[in-house]
Scaffold this motif. Structure first.
Motif, mmCIF file in Angstrom:
data_model
loop_
_atom_site.group_PDB
_atom_site.id
_atom_site.type_symbol
_atom_site.label_atom_id
_atom_site.label_comp_id
_atom_site.label_asym_id
_atom_site.label_seq_id
_atom_site.Cartn_x
_atom_site.Cartn_y
_atom_site.Cartn_z
ATOM 1 N N SER A 122 38.095 43.862 1.211
ATOM 2 C CA SER A 122 37.905 44.426 2.540
ATOM 3 C C SER A 122 39.131 45.203 3.300
ATOM 4 N N GLU A 123 40.371 44.390 3.030
ATOM 5 C CA GLU A 123 41.485 45.047 3.383
ATOM 6 C C GLU A 123 42.041 46.164 2.991
ATOM 7 N N PHE A 124 41.419 46.816 1.885
ATOM 8 C CA PHE A 124 41.938 48.041 0.981
ATOM 9 C C PHE A 124 41.873 49.243 1.982
ATOM 10 N N ASP A 125 42.892 49.712 2.382
ATOM 11 C CA ASP A 125 43.127 50.922 2.904
ATOM 12 C C ASP A 125 44.463 51.660 2.489
ATOM 13 N N VAL A 126 44.826 52.968 3.027
ATOM 14 C CA VAL A 126 46.042 53.523 2.604
ATOM 15 C C VAL A 126 47.296 52.741 3.050
ATOM 16 N N PRO B 158 42.195 56.102 -5.550
ATOM 17 C CA PRO B 158 41.656 56.907 -4.608
ATOM 18 C C PRO B 158 40.062 56.716 -4.575
ATOM 19 N N PHE B 159 39.168 56.360 -5.657
ATOM 20 C CA PHE B 159 38.024 56.117 -5.296
ATOM 21 C C PHE B 159 37.802 54.833 -4.480
ATOM 22 N N ARG B 160 38.689 53.661 -4.489
ATOM 23 C CA ARG B 160 38.488 52.682 -3.526
ATOM 24 C C ARG B 160 38.655 53.059 -2.380
ATOM 25 N N LEU B 161 39.845 53.842 -2.284
ATOM 26 C CA LEU B 161 39.968 54.231 -0.814
ATOM 27 C C LEU B 161 39.007 55.134 -0.269
ATOM 28 N N TRP B 162 38.302 56.140 -1.034
ATOM 29 C CA TRP B 162 37.193 56.843 -0.466
ATOM 30 C C TRP B 162 35.797 55.848 -0.176
ATOM 31 N N ASP B 163 35.873 54.764 -0.904
ATOM 32 C CA ASP B 163 34.520 53.987 -0.611
ATOM 33 C C ASP B 163 34.887 53.096 0.412
ATOM 34 N N ALA B 164 35.953 52.728 0.692
ATOM 35 C CA ALA B 164 36.624 51.785 1.870
ATOM 36 C C ALA B 164 36.298 52.550 3.062
ATOM 37 N N GLY B 165 36.716 53.998 3.188
ATOM 38 C CA GLY B 165 36.406 54.844 4.252
ATOM 39 C C GLY B 165 34.976 55.228 4.482
ATOM 40 N N ARG B 166 34.115 55.324 3.426
ATOM 41 C CA ARG B 166 32.770 55.404 3.664
ATOM 42 C C ARG B 166 32.183 54.338 4.323
ATOM 43 N N ARG B 167 32.283 53.184 3.905
ATOM 44 C CA ARG B 167 31.820 51.950 4.608
ATOM 45 C C ARG B 167 32.161 51.838 5.661
#
Length: 210
Positions: A21-25, A201-210
């Protein structure tokens, strides 16, 4: 030898797997920066002969960092936890894992690293094959069960120099020396970067979406 780009790609995959859950840019930037840090010893090689693949590629370096992290995070008044919370603690440990798995191990499994420098000045490489043959049975060459009677001495910082763009040759450089910065030197390196370039990038997109 794997380029810094390859190290960073592997570090990004480690971050994508472990940061949850800590995954971001910002977290990815920290993780890949720490992953690339061992290659800084290429610059140290300009003043300390043999430092590249020795100074920060030694397992003693992350071991010291691990000890410092343990000493701090096990305290009730942890400085890291007080300032950055549980996110900072997780990010620190994941960054350390990425440095070992993404920054040091790829070099150990290709051209070798000075694994226990400065306690032991010797370069080690993990290389070989493992296969199952219907005639020879299990065949592996990673561990030499019967080493040669007259084995060559392991290279040291005095006898081995890894060429880098900043320090192509040991000693002074000729005026027309070629400086080569590797990007991809094998198909698996390109594949790894492509996979990381899709997963992160997919994980970043998914984290932002959530």
């Amino acid at each position: 030898m794997p380029s810094t780009l390859v190290h960073v790609a592997l570090g990004g995959l480690v971050g994508a797997a472990l940061l949850t859950s800590e995954f971001d840019v910002r977290a990815v930037v920290v993780v890949v920066a720490v992953t690339a840090f061992p290659d800084v010893d290429a610059l140290a090689g300009l003043v300390l002969p043999g430092a590249h693949r020795s100074l920060f590629h030694s397992f003693l370096f992350p071991a010291v960092v691990c000890g410092l992290l343990l000493a701090d995070t096990l305290r009730a008044n942890s400085l890291l936890r007080t300032r950055y919370g549980t996110r900072g603690v997780r990010l620190a440990w994941v960054s350390l894992a990425a440095m070992v798995f993404g920054g040091i191990l790829p070099d150990l499994f290709t051209n070798g690293v000075n694994a226990f420098y400065p306690a032991v000045d010797a370069f080690y490489t993990v290389d070989g094959k493992l296969l199952l043959s219907d005639q020879r049975g299990l065949v592996q060459t990673f561990v030499e069960v019967q080493p040669p009677a007259q084995a060559e001495p392991r290279p040291t910082t005095r006898t081995l120099h890894y060429s880098t763009p900043v320090d192509p040759n040991p000693g002074s450089e000729p005026e027309n020396v070629e400086r080569v910065a590797p990007v991809f030197q094998a198909g698996w390196e390109l594949m790894l970067v492509l996979v990381s370039g899709l997963v992160v990038p997919f994980r970043l997109w998914d984290a932002g979406r959530r």
